[in-house]
Write a protein that holds these residues in place. Structure first.
Motif, PDB file in Angstrom:
ATOM      1  N   TRP A 186       0.819  -1.221   0.000  1.00  0.00           N
ATOM      2  CA  TRP A 186       0.000   0.000   0.000  1.00  0.00           C
ATOM      3  C   TRP A 186       0.854   1.273   0.000  1.00  0.00           C
ATOM      4  O   TRP A 186       0.301   2.356  -0.049  1.00  0.00           O
ATOM      5  CB  TRP A 186      -0.915   0.001   1.231  1.00  0.00           C
ATOM      6  CG  TRP A 186      -2.006  -1.012   1.223  1.00  0.00           C
ATOM      7  CD1 TRP A 186      -3.291  -0.826   0.791  1.00  0.00           C
ATOM      8  CD2 TRP A 186      -1.951  -2.370   1.693  1.00  0.00           C
ATOM      9  NE1 TRP A 186      -4.019  -1.977   0.959  1.00  0.00           N
ATOM     10  CE2 TRP A 186      -3.237  -2.938   1.508  1.00  0.00           C
ATOM     11  CE3 TRP A 186      -0.946  -3.168   2.238  1.00  0.00           C
ATOM     12  CZ2 TRP A 186      -3.539  -4.266   1.849  1.00  0.00           C
ATOM     13  CZ3 TRP A 186      -1.239  -4.483   2.574  1.00  0.00           C
ATOM     14  CH2 TRP A 186      -2.516  -5.016   2.382  1.00  0.00           C
ATOM     15  N   SER A 187       2.163   1.121   0.044  1.00  0.00           N
ATOM     16  CA  SER A 187       3.044   2.301   0.163  1.00  0.00           C
ATOM     17  C   SER A 187       3.315   2.906  -1.210  1.00  0.00           C
ATOM     18  O   SER A 187       4.463   3.002  -1.651  1.00  0.00           O
ATOM     19  CB  SER A 187       4.351   1.905   0.842  1.00  0.00           C
ATOM     20  OG  SER A 187       4.092   1.398   2.143  1.00  0.00           O
ATOM     21  N   TYR A 188       2.256   3.318  -1.872  1.00  0.00           N
ATOM     22  CA  TYR A 188       2.391   3.837  -3.234  1.00  0.00           C
ATOM     23  C   TYR A 188       3.226   5.107  -3.297  1.00  0.00           C
ATOM     24  O   TYR A 188       3.680   5.486  -4.370  1.00  0.00           O
ATOM     25  CB  TYR A 188       1.013   4.079  -3.839  1.00  0.00           C
ATOM     26  CG  TYR A 188       0.248   2.816  -4.110  1.00  0.00           C
ATOM     27  CD1 TYR A 188       0.587   2.012  -5.194  1.00  0.00           C
ATOM     28  CD2 TYR A 188      -0.802   2.410  -3.306  1.00  0.00           C
ATOM     29  CE1 TYR A 188      -0.115   0.843  -5.461  1.00  0.00           C
ATOM     30  CE2 TYR A 188      -1.512   1.247  -3.566  1.00  0.00           C
ATOM     31  CZ  TYR A 188      -1.160   0.466  -4.634  1.00  0.00           C
ATOM     32  OH  TYR A 188      -1.854  -0.688  -4.902  1.00  0.00           O
ATOM     33  N   ASP A 189       3.412   5.741  -2.153  1.00  0.00           N
ATOM     34  CA  ASP A 189       4.236   6.948  -2.178  1.00  0.00           C
ATOM     35  C   ASP A 189       5.704   6.627  -2.447  1.00  0.00           C
ATOM     36  O   ASP A 189       6.442   7.507  -2.870  1.00  0.00           O
ATOM     37  CB  ASP A 189       4.094   7.726  -0.862  1.00  0.00           C
ATOM     38  CG  ASP A 189       4.267   6.840   0.357  1.00  0.00           C
ATOM     39  OD1 ASP A 189       3.894   5.640   0.308  1.00  0.00           O
ATOM     40  OD2 ASP A 189       4.765   7.332   1.386  1.00  0.00           O
ATOM     41  N   LYS A 227      -1.163   7.043  -4.701  1.00  0.00           N
ATOM     42  CA  LYS A 227      -0.179   7.760  -3.890  1.00  0.00           C
ATOM     43  C   LYS A 227      -0.880   8.653  -2.864  1.00  0.00           C
ATOM     44  O   LYS A 227      -0.464   8.720  -1.701  1.00  0.00           O
ATOM     45  CB  LYS A 227       0.725   8.594  -4.806  1.00  0.00           C
ATOM     46  CG  LYS A 227       1.839   9.316  -4.086  1.00  0.00           C
ATOM     47  CD  LYS A 227       2.755  10.022  -5.079  1.00  0.00           C
ATOM     48  CE  LYS A 227       3.922  10.713  -4.405  1.00  0.00           C
ATOM     49  NZ  LYS A 227       4.812  11.355  -5.401  1.00  0.00           N
ATOM     50  N   ALA A 266      -1.856   6.528  -0.076  1.00  0.00           N
ATOM     51  CA  ALA A 266      -0.703   6.153   0.752  1.00  0.00           C
ATOM     52  C   ALA A 266      -0.272   7.300   1.659  1.00  0.00           C
ATOM     53  O   ALA A 266       0.198   7.082   2.772  1.00  0.00           O
ATOM     54  CB  ALA A 266       0.456   5.716  -0.147  1.00  0.00           C
ATOM     55  N   ASN A 268      -6.065  -4.404  -1.529  1.00  0.00           N
ATOM     56  CA  ASN A 268      -5.210  -3.590  -2.389  1.00  0.00           C
ATOM     57  C   ASN A 268      -5.531  -3.777  -3.871  1.00  0.00           C
ATOM     58  O   ASN A 268      -4.790  -3.327  -4.744  1.00  0.00           O
ATOM     59  CB  ASN A 268      -3.732  -3.907  -2.133  1.00  0.00           C
ATOM     60  CG  ASN A 268      -2.796  -2.787  -2.547  1.00  0.00           C
ATOM     61  OD1 ASN A 268      -3.186  -1.614  -2.547  1.00  0.00           O
ATOM     62  ND2 ASN A 268      -1.579  -3.115  -2.907  1.00  0.00           N
ATOM     63  N   TRP A 312      -9.493   3.009  -1.296  1.00  0.00           N
ATOM     64  CA  TRP A 312      -8.211   3.600  -0.909  1.00  0.00           C
ATOM     65  C   TRP A 312      -8.164   5.085  -1.215  1.00  0.00           C
ATOM     66  O   TRP A 312      -7.355   5.815  -0.668  1.00  0.00           O
ATOM     67  CB  TRP A 312      -7.107   2.842  -1.650  1.00  0.00           C
ATOM     68  CG  TRP A 312      -5.705   3.165  -1.268  1.00  0.00           C
ATOM     69  CD1 TRP A 312      -4.724   3.668  -2.077  1.00  0.00           C
ATOM     70  CD2 TRP A 312      -5.085   2.981   0.016  1.00  0.00           C
ATOM     71  NE1 TRP A 312      -3.545   3.807  -1.384  1.00  0.00           N
ATOM     72  CE2 TRP A 312      -3.738   3.391  -0.095  1.00  0.00           C
ATOM     73  CE3 TRP A 312      -5.547   2.499   1.247  1.00  0.00           C
ATOM     74  CZ2 TRP A 312      -2.840   3.338   0.964  1.00  0.00           C
ATOM     75  CZ3 TRP A 312      -4.660   2.460   2.315  1.00  0.00           C
ATOM     76  CH2 TRP A 312      -3.334   2.868   2.167  1.00  0.00           C
TER      77      TRP A 312
END
Lengths: 358, 358, 358, 358
Positions: A134-137, C225, C228, D246, D289
């Protein structure tokens, strides 16, 4: 021998490779490919993919000779380690067990030199790390999300398949000819096309380690980035679509020449009667669905593997036909349409004759 | 001569090609590539892309010899046809005008044999057809949405560029060497990288016609479909990323050998001071950003073009260095990193030496 | 008045916006959206997209009240600035010219308060910066590659269209009802669907500024993003597919509430007879092709604009029907199938009745 | 009771649903979604996905009342059917066995009405059909490649979880509140996030059946096609990114209101210590999300299920808090940032207050 039951293997879990220039390898695996650093010191770097929750999927260890130190599989329970020990001892293999693990992050482990000469490891205990799904950043355009599989080079593919089936693996696809020669086989525990494949050639050697992306554009992004870094000569083959596995692929070579595949979108294979897909070695869509010729280095090169004392395992030559010779070498041919034989467009014959001169 | 003002050209609009087997061509362009049929009879098929609103972007006309009958451009107004006539008459070219159009769907038109020998057409009047941009129910995975550009082979690229700039085109990118030889130039009217390109070689010949997709996966879908149809040998080169234009590409060959490019995602070039991008002929990322070698047939082959009477135009040989020879031929070399010279990974040298033997 | 010829406008080039917290805006536009910093100091940040070669596409200027200071267009030549001056003086508008430019990186410029009250700028001279199209090593998953368009709120859309057509813009699409009321119009110079749009409402206000990505997954990556970063409440509407323009879109709100659209894949509109596409205001696929209801804030909110002295321009109320009221408000209705009238699946009526209570 | 060992379930395999208008359902599932017809007659249509090799993944059976007749799972071996019989008899459930199968293409089968009231089926024997993974010539832009999971509505989620864990399922993710109430749980056999999920609500009802695509653009293509067909009102929710799993998703409603999810890209869960992911019911990124509100019908509606005699199973009301009420209903709240409490941008409060009035 076959009575000793196999350990219940979950999946290929990580590979430990020896690299000669740790900084150069870090640049490739971390800065370019974006693998996540779980731990690093001056001798080793532990890396994982974005969706992994175990400690690592790849260890880069500094050493004098580029090689593979371990193909490591995770088993279902601590008890499976005892089964692994027995399984390999019954086969006369060198077996070592370390209750504290051979590497960081991993507990009780068994390492063996298997009947084919490969350094295999089995473990259950492992430290968890945050799953960064989930850490799309922090994801990059070419995000590597899972370790998908290994690929091993071994001279006698049917022998390798028999051993691996005893170990509990199932064959999902293979490449054969009408004489019965088997050139390669894909074998799985988790329900994808493979956890490892057996590729015919002088062995034991490691052909490649493969990481998965979510989509095809992620793989293209890796190519584009390599171009921007003026590192496009790291691309050995592809991107393309495999016939075998139906996956979209790319092959890279790391600074030591270790081969890394980037791979996406094969299919579910988890049913016991999952149909075996056999490809004719002369079908030029078997390795690339679009008929793109496979470059000779891809057939030729592989990484040496180490025994449990860290010494390179001597190579055994393949005696059967090589796939290279069968398809693009001096006597080889391949076809796009089975009933066409060698026919192909006139404009293309120049290139294929060239293939014949390799 | 340069005083006669150029017609105001909007864009490349369609190509008329002669094919020897109309049914085979229909299978390729309609059944496989999914171009939309605007009209067809036993002698010709008129096709358009999904986002086009004019009558057609491609005509397949049955004939004895595969060739190109017209490179057709749309101009801004009916008055521009008079300018076109004058422009070419002032250059001593054969000029013909047909107020009813030379083909269906098009009105008043001018056809010329241009100074380079190519059959060029200009028109404004055209029948409209529904723009199928929103008709997602009939789109296919490899949907072709626009005609993007032509590409022409001509022996003297600087001469071709000078003529085209008089015709109002602007150069966006080119390939040169340090001696000043120009190997190819990309020229535009609409604000993309090109409406046509001039590729150095024996000419006049047509190198390719290019259609655009929205995304890269659409191009991959075309490859996958060709594999499924066991027509993968229609793929000549790619898919890949161009250095020049930064677009993602694929080259196909139709049943007559005419080359078709599928192309996506170049950049806006519409400002008058849009910076020219010049590539070194030895930079192996110029034609493929990932360093994938260009196959010789791509340099070698092209389609003959017809004069206004339908006769093939004789070829004029290129006298300057060929790009093929400069980069992958006997004396050629190319680099990934400018300051590396010919250095490349050891494992790759086999293939590149091979390139040198072509 | 209509005799004074219009300047030849190339394209929308940049917007200057006033933000109240420069650090918060930098976090959004630079750290999250990844726009490239051309220049920054404590009062302003100049940003550009990856494929841009002019100095900037967006200026964030620190100020007490969030607003838009300039909608800036690039013209074809220095001489077009004289035409711009005359064009607006003939319309009684406030006109200022600064041969050194009103902002960094831009030379001789004209700024006007246009007949609709908007601060418009025109310039030709501009510093070049490297086009980062090929710099894939610094691209992010949600890479913004071009400024695509502006969108303005104005009470009288037909009046706005008439003025903009005099200025040389062409209408590509609009939204109307059967009574003849025009709710919005899309207008272009470059051959895309628009360089700016006129949206009916109390104005002058800025509805949004839009940046383009190459593919749809790039837009999804921006959403992922934001999730996140726990900034998902910056997403106001979308992602979705527009009916108008056929583009894939996303609307965000920056820290001051300025609306930013991310946009990809409209179509070529450069022919003079490009067909106008008119949408019925009651067609619920006009603004979202999938029928997703537009959120009320999207209709309601907009950014104030400043006059040439930096003072907010007073709002003029729209007198005609609002699109919000026509379609989702108290008396409104919309349809998926024209002949169905208000029918829709029973399960969906709850939500739509809700829409009627807004 | 817990001593009777569970059958070894491989995966969710197919669902049998009753539809009231077979032609309308065929139009939706075959013409629009492109599922492959394995068999059809005037009473039923058997459908499979492109990568499936068993006879079917979905049966549409004509009947008077829209409902679900079976949730069918494949087991590892014929012997597992005996275990299934015992497992359910030990729980006092109605159990029936048909050595010829209850439907075409399937052999020896067990059907039960499970402790939650659902009609569950287990089978091993099944006819094979060609896996169309490589048949790209017939794939459509929105290709459905696998059955991914079921989703069931049941009043007491912890009870359902306990039963399913006895049946061998593992929980991968859930939604809870700080009081300990469980609102939903995701449970798997194959190593994806789920084969089925338990959603809190009046039950037993079927919430949805989910098919997988390879990439996100495939899901968008389904939306685009529905727009082109003027069937966009079949879209109930999405497309979007789930927090839970996700995955990228879309929810459709078929002509009878049965809910179908299109789903792609969750993660590997096959390790025994795969970390449970628990989401706070007030976290508005848990179900989307990007914070997009879930429409009320998605919480409210579900399909009735049939007992083994084909009669609708009576509903049992949920006594615990509903997720709808907790998050978007009268007393509900949700947050984007945990420590922000209910804060959100001013411009967004209008819509959220609206949410509170539902």
């Amino acid at each position: 021998m076959s009575q000793s039951p196999a350990p219940d293997i979950l999946r290929c879990a990580y590979m430990e490779i020896v690299v000669t220039d740790l900084a150069a390898s870090r640049k490739f695996y971390v800065d370019t490919l974006g693998l996540v650093v779980t731990y690093e010191d001056e001798n080793a770097i532990y890396l994982r993919t974005y969706e992994e929750f175990i400690h690592h999927n790849l260890i880069l260890r500094k050493g004098p000779v580029a090689a593979v130190a371990a193909f490591s599989y995770r088993v279902r329970s601590p008890q499976d380690l005892d089964l692994a020990e027995e399984f390999y001892r019954a086969r006369g293999c060198e077996v070592r067990r370390n209750p504290n693990g051979f590497v960081r992050g991993i507990g009780d482990s068994v390492r063996v030199q298997d009947p084919l000469g490969f350094p295999y490891e089995f473990f259950y205990e492992v430290e968890h790390r945050p799953r960064l799904a989930w850490s799309y950043d922090i994801h990059i355009p070419g995000a590597l999300v899972r370790l998908d599989h290994f690929n091993q080079i071994t001279p006698d593919v049917p022998r390798a398949v028999a051993y691996m089936e005893n170990l509990g693996f199932r064959t999902t696809e293979d490449i054969r000819d009408s004489e019965g020669t088997v050139y390669a086989a894909w074998m799985r525990r988790k329900p994808t096309v493979h956890d490892t494949a057996m590729t015919g050639g002088d062995g034991p050697r490691m052909h490649h380690i493969a990481f998965a992306t979510h989509e095809k554009h992620n793989i293209i992004a890796i190519c584009d980035k390599l171009g921007a870094l003026r590192e496009s000569d790291r691309i050995e083959r592809g991107p393309g679509r495999h016939g075998v596995s139906n996956a979209f692929y790319l092959y890279l070579r790391d600074p030591d020449g270790h081969r890394v595949e980037i791979y996406t979108q094969d299919y579910y294979t988890g049913d016991p009667d999952n149909p075996l897909v056999s490809w004719d070695v002369h079908d030029n869509q078997r390795r690339d669905w679009w008929g793109t010729p496979v470059v000779p280095s891809w057939y030729r090169d592989g990484s040496r593997v180490l025994d449990l004392d860290g010494e390179p395992v001597p190579l055994v030559e393949r005696r059967e036909e090589s796939e290279l010779a069968q398809t693009i070498g001096a006597d080889g041919f391949s076809y796009t349409r089975p009933d066409d034989g060698e026919s192909m467009p006139e404009w293309k014959q120049g290139e294929y004759k060239l293939g014949n001169q390799l």
